[in-house]
Design a protein around this motif. Structure first.
Motif, PDB file in Angstrom:
ATOM      1  N   MET A  96       0.825  -1.204   0.000  1.00  0.00           N
ATOM      2  CA  MET A  96       0.000   0.000   0.000  1.00  0.00           C
ATOM      3  C   MET A  96       0.862   1.257   0.000  1.00  0.00           C
ATOM      4  N   GLY A  97       1.880   1.294   0.861  1.00  0.00           N
ATOM      5  CA  GLY A  97       2.724   2.473   0.968  1.00  0.00           C
ATOM      6  C   GLY A  97       3.443   2.801  -0.331  1.00  0.00           C
ATOM      7  N   GLY A  98       3.982   1.771  -1.009  1.00  0.00           N
ATOM      8  CA  GLY A  98       4.682   2.019  -2.269  1.00  0.00           C
ATOM      9  C   GLY A  98       3.769   2.605  -3.324  1.00  0.00           C
ATOM     10  N   ALA A  99       2.564   2.028  -3.475  1.00  0.00           N
ATOM     11  CA  ALA A  99       1.622   2.534  -4.471  1.00  0.00           C
ATOM     12  C   ALA A  99       1.073   3.902  -4.077  1.00  0.00           C
ATOM     13  N   TYR A 100       0.845   4.091  -2.786  1.00  0.00           N
ATOM     14  CA  TYR A 100       0.384   5.392  -2.289  1.00  0.00           C
ATOM     15  C   TYR A 100       1.415   6.479  -2.588  1.00  0.00           C
ATOM     16  N   GLY A 101       2.686   6.160  -2.396  1.00  0.00           N
ATOM     17  CA  GLY A 101       3.734   7.129  -2.717  1.00  0.00           C
ATOM     18  C   GLY A 101       3.728   7.505  -4.182  1.00  0.00           C
ATOM     19  N   GLY A 102       3.532   6.518  -5.059  1.00  0.00           N
ATOM     20  CA  GLY A 102       3.449   6.816  -6.483  1.00  0.00           C
ATOM     21  C   GLY A 102       2.250   7.683  -6.813  1.00  0.00           C
ATOM     22  N   PHE A 103       1.122   7.403  -6.189  1.00  0.00           N
ATOM     23  CA  PHE A 103      -0.088   8.212  -6.390  1.00  0.00           C
ATOM     24  C   PHE A 103       0.149   9.677  -6.013  1.00  0.00           C
ATOM     25  N   ILE A 104       0.770   9.907  -4.860  1.00  0.00           N
ATOM     26  CA  ILE A 104       1.026  11.273  -4.405  1.00  0.00           C
ATOM     27  C   ILE A 104       2.010  11.981  -5.334  1.00  0.00           C
TER      28      ILE A 104
END
Length: 403
Positions: free
Chosen positions: A317-325
């Motif tokens: 979740m954190g890796g994909a969330y970082g990409g989203f931001i």
């Protein structure tokens, strides 16, 4: 930039230059400060709730109000940076956040805290986030996604550093004195960011962009807005409820709280790596992939039988969330150009604000009535709906504006 210091043909000489990277440093510092304060609220949650006798629901509303305000107020701070430049906006944020934290350290009721913390931190984040991602986006062309990835990595690092620091200071000094320390630190860092920040050069491709009022009525903007709102309905459950879920599963308090730090740490890697990947394989497609991975990651949380599975969920979740931001402002710039970029990003994030305000209370109600698994499953369904809503974006974007 070329070796001789001249810019590629058709590109302003300052874009992608060493001078442009000063804006990245300023943005990193700004986001480190404002989100370090905002996302450390979990460390203050229990001592404030205990002192005021306000209960979990009333105390958690402090964060929900703050998140709602900093997203919605981006609709004002974004156009402000387009008009006045980043420096006065950052200095305003420094003054308001510092004052809000100082006043919060002296409140005698949680209701007053809604005003002092909600307005102080909400305005501070609104001034330190949207305006700075817009500023970085305006300084870069070829390496925009990578630059934005470095800038927003300040959010993750601020969370990783500030949360345990707040817990340590609260144990030694109490929550009120800790807010005084955070007021001083955030003000100093934001002033330093303001010194470094400069207005980006006007792009030579400005004629190929849409005016703000017209852009927000286009189909691509509506797709971006709707998908961001849907995703935010699900996203903030991770920050609010994941530690509590872990404790219910038998994890200790430190290990449970550490899951948020894992999300933040993985998000740093996601911001840096996926920003660079997007510049190579396509920003919109990488952005869509982040939505898909976030949606599917809830499946790990849903079936998690033990703590290691929760760590795995936090990493994915954190890796994909970082990409989203990292990619949100880059995608907006690619679709609409960099003219009025601050205003566009600000309006886009109002959708995330409504999601942040409504999502956690709805999830809490579902948890109380039906249990965590139903709430996690609902979050997964909503996040995947956000991905589906985003699928037509690439095709729709091709007809938005033409040079």
């Amino acid at each position: 930039m070329q070796v001789d210091g001249t810019a590629p043909r058709g590109q302003p000489p300052e874009l992608d230059s060493r001078r442009a990277w000063r804006a990245v440093v300023a943005a990193f510092l700004s986001m480190f400060a404002v989100f370090g304060v905002a996302y450390s609220f979990g460390a203050f949650f229990a001592p404030m709730s205990d002192e005021f006798g306000s209960g979990r629901s009333a105390t958690s509303l402090v964060f929900s109000i703050t998140a709602f305000l900093y997203f919605v107020l981006g609709a004002l701070s974004g156009p402000a940076v387009d008009r006045f430049g980043p420096r006065p906006v950052l200095l305003t944020g420094a003054a308001v956040m510092g004052a809000g934290l100082l006043l919060t350290s002296r409140v005698q009721s949680i209701e007053v805290g809604y005003l002092t913390y909600g307005l102080g931190v909400g305005i501070g984040v609104a001034c330190g986030y949207v305006p700075m991602v817009a500023t970085v986006g305006g300084w870069f062309e070829r390496r925009r996604s990578a630059a934005l990835g470095v800038a927003v990595a300040g959010i993750g690092l601020g969370t990783v550093v500030a949360s345990p620091l707040a817990a340590s200071l609260i144990n030694r000094l109490g929550w009120r004195t800790t807010y005084v320390v955070f007021a001083a630190a955030s003000t100093i860092i934001l002033v330093a960011a303001a010194v470094l920040a400069e207005r980006p050069p006007r792009p030579v491709t400005a004629a190929a962009t849409l005016p703000l009022g017209q852009a927000i009525r286009t189909r691509p903007f509506l797709l971006l807005y709707g998908s961001a709102m849907l995703l935010s309905l699900a996203l903030f459950q991770v920050f609010v409820y994941l530690p509590d879920f872990a404790e219910d599963q038998g994890a200790g308090e430190v290990a449970a709280a550490g899951l948020v730090a894992v999300v933040a740490g993985a998000s740093i890697a996601g911001r840096l790596l996926l920003g660079t990947v997007a510049d190579r394989v396509g920003r919109i497609r990488t952005y869509q992939a982040c939505f898909l991975v976030m949606g599917l990651s809830y499946g790990i949380w849903l079936v998690a039988p033990a703590y290691p599975w929760l760590v795995a969920f936090a990493v994915v979740m954190g890796g994909a969330y970082g990409g989203f931001i990292a990619l949100s402002p880059a995608v907006v710039a690619e679709v609409f150009g960099t003219t009025s970029l601050g205003g566009l990003i600000g309006f886009l994030y109002t959708g995330a604000g409504f999601g942040a305000l409504v999502g956690p209370p709805l999830a809490g109600e579902l948890i109380d009535t039906s249990g965590y698994r139903w709430a996690i499953g609902a979050s997964m369904a909503v996040a995947l709906a956000a991905w589906i809503a985003l699928l037509p974006l690439e095709r729709a974007a091709t007809t938005t504006h033409k040079p």
